[in-house]
Design a protein around this motif. Structure first.
Motif, PDB file in Angstrom:
ATOM      1  N   CYS A  12       0.848  -1.200   0.000  1.00  0.00           N
ATOM      2  CA  CYS A  12       0.000   0.000   0.000  1.00  0.00           C
ATOM      3  C   CYS A  12       0.883   1.250   0.000  1.00  0.00           C
ATOM      4  CB  CYS A  12      -0.900   0.019   1.224  1.00  0.00           C
ATOM      5  SG  CYS A  12      -2.014   1.448   1.288  1.00  0.00           S
ATOM      6  N   TYR A  27     -10.581   5.537   5.707  1.00  0.00           N
ATOM      7  CA  TYR A  27     -11.979   5.401   5.302  1.00  0.00           C
ATOM      8  C   TYR A  27     -12.326   3.920   5.285  1.00  0.00           C
ATOM      9  CZ  TYR A  27     -16.137   5.909   2.289  1.00  0.00           C
ATOM     10  OH  TYR A  27     -17.398   5.863   1.758  1.00  0.00           O
ATOM     11  N   VAL A  28     -13.198   3.492   6.203  1.00  0.00           N
ATOM     12  CA  VAL A  28     -13.622   2.105   6.327  1.00  0.00           C
ATOM     13  C   VAL A  28     -15.120   2.041   6.075  1.00  0.00           C
ATOM     14  CG1 VAL A  28     -13.781   0.120   7.881  1.00  0.00           C
ATOM     15  CG2 VAL A  28     -11.804   1.648   8.012  1.00  0.00           C
ATOM     16  N   VAL A  29     -15.543   1.064   5.273  1.00  0.00           N
ATOM     17  CA  VAL A  29     -16.972   0.894   4.974  1.00  0.00           C
ATOM     18  C   VAL A  29     -17.400  -0.530   5.294  1.00  0.00           C
ATOM     19  CG1 VAL A  29     -16.942   2.645   3.157  1.00  0.00           C
ATOM     20  CG2 VAL A  29     -16.552   0.258   2.555  1.00  0.00           C
ATOM     21  N   SER A  30     -18.700  -0.698   5.498  1.00  0.00           N
ATOM     22  CA  SER A  30     -19.283  -2.016   5.668  1.00  0.00           C
ATOM     23  C   SER A  30     -19.660  -2.552   4.295  1.00  0.00           C
ATOM     24  CB  SER A  30     -20.534  -1.933   6.551  1.00  0.00           C
ATOM     25  OG  SER A  30     -21.240  -3.165   6.513  1.00  0.00           O
ATOM     26  N   ASN A  31     -19.350  -3.802   4.026  1.00  0.00           N
ATOM     27  CA  ASN A  31     -19.758  -4.395   2.761  1.00  0.00           C
ATOM     28  C   ASN A  31     -21.090  -5.123   2.891  1.00  0.00           C
ATOM     29  OD1 ASN A  31     -19.006  -6.908   3.902  1.00  0.00           O
ATOM     30  ND2 ASN A  31     -16.983  -6.801   3.008  1.00  0.00           N
ATOM     31  N   THR A  42     -16.121  -5.617   6.779  1.00  0.00           N
ATOM     32  CA  THR A  42     -15.684  -4.252   6.500  1.00  0.00           C
ATOM     33  C   THR A  42     -14.567  -4.249   5.464  1.00  0.00           C
ATOM     34  OG1 THR A  42     -14.063  -4.251   8.284  1.00  0.00           O
ATOM     35  CG2 THR A  42     -16.286  -3.473   8.834  1.00  0.00           C
ATOM     36  N   ASP A  43     -14.397  -3.113   4.815  1.00  0.00           N
ATOM     37  CA  ASP A  43     -13.337  -2.927   3.830  1.00  0.00           C
ATOM     38  C   ASP A  43     -12.674  -1.579   4.058  1.00  0.00           C
ATOM     39  OD1 ASP A  43     -13.736  -5.292   2.200  1.00  0.00           O
ATOM     40  OD2 ASP A  43     -15.574  -4.348   1.492  1.00  0.00           O
ATOM     41  N   CYS A  44     -11.362  -1.523   3.868  1.00  0.00           N
ATOM     42  CA  CYS A  44     -10.632  -0.271   3.975  1.00  0.00           C
ATOM     43  C   CYS A  44     -10.555   0.369   2.588  1.00  0.00           C
ATOM     44  CB  CYS A  44      -9.226  -0.518   4.515  1.00  0.00           C
ATOM     45  SG  CYS A  44      -8.243   0.996   4.615  1.00  0.00           S
ATOM     46  N   LYS A  45     -11.248   1.458   2.387  1.00  0.00           N
ATOM     47  CA  LYS A  45     -11.246   2.160   1.104  1.00  0.00           C
ATOM     48  C   LYS A  45     -10.020   3.057   0.958  1.00  0.00           C
ATOM     49  CE  LYS A  45     -15.068   0.617  -0.623  1.00  0.00           C
ATOM     50  NZ  LYS A  45     -15.109  -0.154  -1.851  1.00  0.00           N
ATOM     51  N   THR A  46      -9.229   3.189   2.021  1.00  0.00           N
ATOM     52  CA  THR A  46      -8.029   4.030   1.979  1.00  0.00           C
ATOM     53  C   THR A  46      -6.910   3.337   1.206  1.00  0.00           C
ATOM     54  OG1 THR A  46      -8.654   4.871   4.159  1.00  0.00           O
ATOM     55  CG2 THR A  46      -6.403   5.311   3.446  1.00  0.00           C
ATOM     56  N   LYS A  48      -4.394   2.004  -1.289  1.00  0.00           N
ATOM     57  CA  LYS A  48      -3.987   2.448  -2.621  1.00  0.00           C
ATOM     58  C   LYS A  48      -2.695   1.704  -2.952  1.00  0.00           C
ATOM     59  CE  LYS A  48      -2.552   6.674  -4.973  1.00  0.00           C
ATOM     60  NZ  LYS A  48      -2.308   8.098  -4.794  1.00  0.00           N
TER      61      LYS A  48
END
Length: 51
Positions: A12, A27-31, A42-46, A48
């Motif tokens: 990353c 930025y973490v979101v629930s899938n 959860t997934d880490c959208k940060t 890269k």
């Protein structure tokens, strides 16, 4: 925000020495919608990938 965010994904862009995350924000979101029951939902959208 937490001062010591750990990350083991060493390909990353934000990965740093000692498994520290160097991103300015995380930025973490629930899938599974708006709520998660466990970390696997959860997934880490940060993330890269390095180029």
């Amino acid at each position: 925000m937490a001062q010591d965010v750990l990350c083991e994904v060493n390909n990353c862009t934000y990965w740093g020495s000692g498994n520290k995350c160097n991103a300015d924000a995380i930025y973490v979101v629930s899938n599974k919608g708006k709520e998660a029951s466990n970390s696997e939902e959860t997934d880490c959208k940060t993330f890269k990938p390095e180029h």
